[in-house]
Scaffold this motif. Structure first.
Motif, short mmCIF file in Angstrom:
data_model
loop_
_atom_site.label_atom_id
_atom_site.label_comp_id
_atom_site.label_asym_id
_atom_site.label_seq_id
_atom_site.Cartn_x
_atom_site.Cartn_y
_atom_site.Cartn_z
N VAL A 37 0.94 -1.21 0.18
CA VAL A 37 -0.17 0.00 -0.10
C VAL A 37 0.96 1.35 0.02
O VAL A 37 0.48 2.36 -0.65
CB VAL A 37 -0.91 -0.07 1.19
CG1 VAL A 37 -1.58 1.23 1.17
CG2 VAL A 37 -1.85 -1.30 1.13
N LEU A 192 -3.61 1.97 7.79
CA LEU A 192 -4.45 2.03 6.26
C LEU A 192 -5.42 2.85 6.11
O LEU A 192 -6.19 3.11 6.97
CB LEU A 192 -4.84 0.39 5.93
CG LEU A 192 -3.70 -0.58 6.18
CD1 LEU A 192 -4.46 -2.01 6.08
CD2 LEU A 192 -2.70 -0.74 5.08
N TRP A 194 -7.83 2.73 4.28
CA TRP A 194 -8.83 2.17 3.30
C TRP A 194 -10.20 2.72 4.10
O TRP A 194 -10.43 2.36 5.38
CB TRP A 194 -8.85 0.46 3.39
CG TRP A 194 -7.73 0.01 2.57
CD1 TRP A 194 -7.19 0.80 1.81
CD2 TRP A 194 -7.41 -1.06 2.91
NE1 TRP A 194 -6.11 -0.13 1.29
CE2 TRP A 194 -6.30 -1.29 1.81
CE3 TRP A 194 -7.49 -2.35 3.49
CZ2 TRP A 194 -5.31 -2.44 1.88
CZ3 TRP A 194 -6.79 -3.48 3.47
CH2 TRP A 194 -5.57 -3.59 2.25
N THR A 195 -11.31 2.83 3.34
CA THR A 195 -12.58 3.18 3.80
C THR A 195 -13.59 2.39 3.55
O THR A 195 -14.67 2.30 3.87
CB THR A 195 -13.30 4.53 3.16
OG1 THR A 195 -13.35 4.60 1.79
CG2 THR A 195 -12.28 5.73 3.62
N TYR A 196 -13.22 1.31 2.62
CA TYR A 196 -14.05 0.32 2.08
C TYR A 196 -15.22 0.61 0.88
O TYR A 196 -16.00 -0.04 0.51
CB TYR A 196 -14.62 -0.49 3.13
CG TYR A 196 -13.92 -1.45 3.76
CD1 TYR A 196 -12.50 -1.66 3.56
CD2 TYR A 196 -14.32 -2.22 4.94
CE1 TYR A 196 -11.84 -2.16 4.43
CE2 TYR A 196 -13.55 -3.00 5.81
CZ TYR A 196 -12.33 -3.25 5.46
OH TYR A 196 -11.54 -3.97 6.31
N SER A 205 -14.01 -0.01 8.66
CA SER A 205 -12.90 -0.04 7.94
C SER A 205 -11.63 0.61 8.82
O SER A 205 -12.06 0.91 9.85
CB SER A 205 -13.09 0.98 6.66
OG SER A 205 -13.13 2.16 7.04
#
Length: 292
Positions: A37, A192, A194-196, A205
């Motif tokens: 990532v 990370l 990420w919010t999904y 998330s």
């Protein structure tokens, strides 16, 4: 009786250090994921988080040695109280013949519902001083999941496990809840972005939980669930304006040492005021947040 107690203690310490060894594959997984990532930036992030990570590991080992045996004894006591005294709300025979997978999924769902309300309780005046230790990590990583005060560890175990036992759920459902929510907890604490996307309206998330740890007034008293974000949405505590890039931590003054973290909950000043929690944002403030 002394021999039984000794056996329980020995088994708990053995299981604890096996769990410590199991962190190595998790460390390899999150390192690989971080490199994928963030690429080379992951190493700078690791250096910046080194001091907090070291403290997380100290608290982890302390809990394995001190709290682990207590949890083993409490688990035996809870099973005896619920089943031997016949105080379960639902007879365990109800679940006989029901396929294991649906029962385990139900256990995880109910466990997260209970965990949501238990987590909200931890943000109230009397449980916050012990829970503040978890929030004091200013460089949150997957190992922040192991940064819990012994009191917080014990209350979490007793409340979450007792609720499932009172519903008469079989052992596999209780174990599935503990394992899934524990290992998913590693993921949502990982650094990370990420919010999904649309799935973030169903599942928690990493970005959602990072906002829960944010030292930002608008983020206080939000995002309590571990697996299913639907609980936060239903009960009005959901807030994910995007990836979280604001500072993390608490305003509670506790030394960044093992003794300072463990001892904080035993000081009078910890209970005088909830310094980290100004009033929750109003509905109007929440409505102005982009991405809601």
């Amino acid at each position: 009786m002394p021999e039984t107690l000794y056996q329980l203690l020995r088994d708990s310490w053995t299981d604890g250090f096996q769990a410590l060894q199991s962190l190595l594959p998790a460390a390899a997984f999150f390192l690989a994921l971080g490199m994928l990532v963030k690429r080379s930036a992951v190493f700078a992030d690791m250096r910046r988080a080194a001091a907090e990570t070291g403290l997380n590991l100290q608290i982890l080992v302390f809990n394995l040695i001190v709290v682990g045996p207590m949890i083993v004894i409490l688990s035996q006591a809870l099973v005896w109280i619920v089943y031997s005294q016949g105080i379960s709300l639902i007879d365990s025979s109800v679940w006989i013949g029901v396929p294991a997978l649906p029962v385990m999924l139900l256990g995880i769902f109910i466990g997260d519902f209970v965990g949501y309300w238990r987590h909200r309780l931890e943000h109230t005046r009397f449980l916050w001083p012990s829970h503040a230790v978890h929030h004091s990590d200013t460089e949150m990583t997957w190992l922040t999941l192991e940064r819990f005060h012994p009191i917080n560890r014990l209350t979490t175990f007793v409340i979450d496990t007792a609720a499932l036992l009172l519903l008469g759920l079989p052992a596999e459902a209780v174990i599935a809840n503990n394992l899934v929510r524990h290992y998913y907890g590693f993921l949502i604490h990982a650094d990370l972005p990420w919010t999904y996307g649309p799935l973030g309206k169903i599942f928690v998330s990493p970005a959602m939980h990072r906002w829960h740890h944010a030292a930002d007034k608008a983020a206080f008293d939000t995002n309590y669930a571990t697996v299913f974000s639907i609980f936060d949405r239903v009960f009005g505590t959901f807030r994910v304006p995007g990836p979280c890039t604001v500072p993390l931590g608490v305003t509670d003054r506790m030394a960044p040492t093992l003794a300072g973290q463990i001892g904080y909950a035993f000081t009078a000043r910890a209970y005088r005021r909830r310094s980290v929690k100004p009033p929750a944002p109003t509905d109007a403030e929440m409505a102005r947040v982009p991405g809601e």
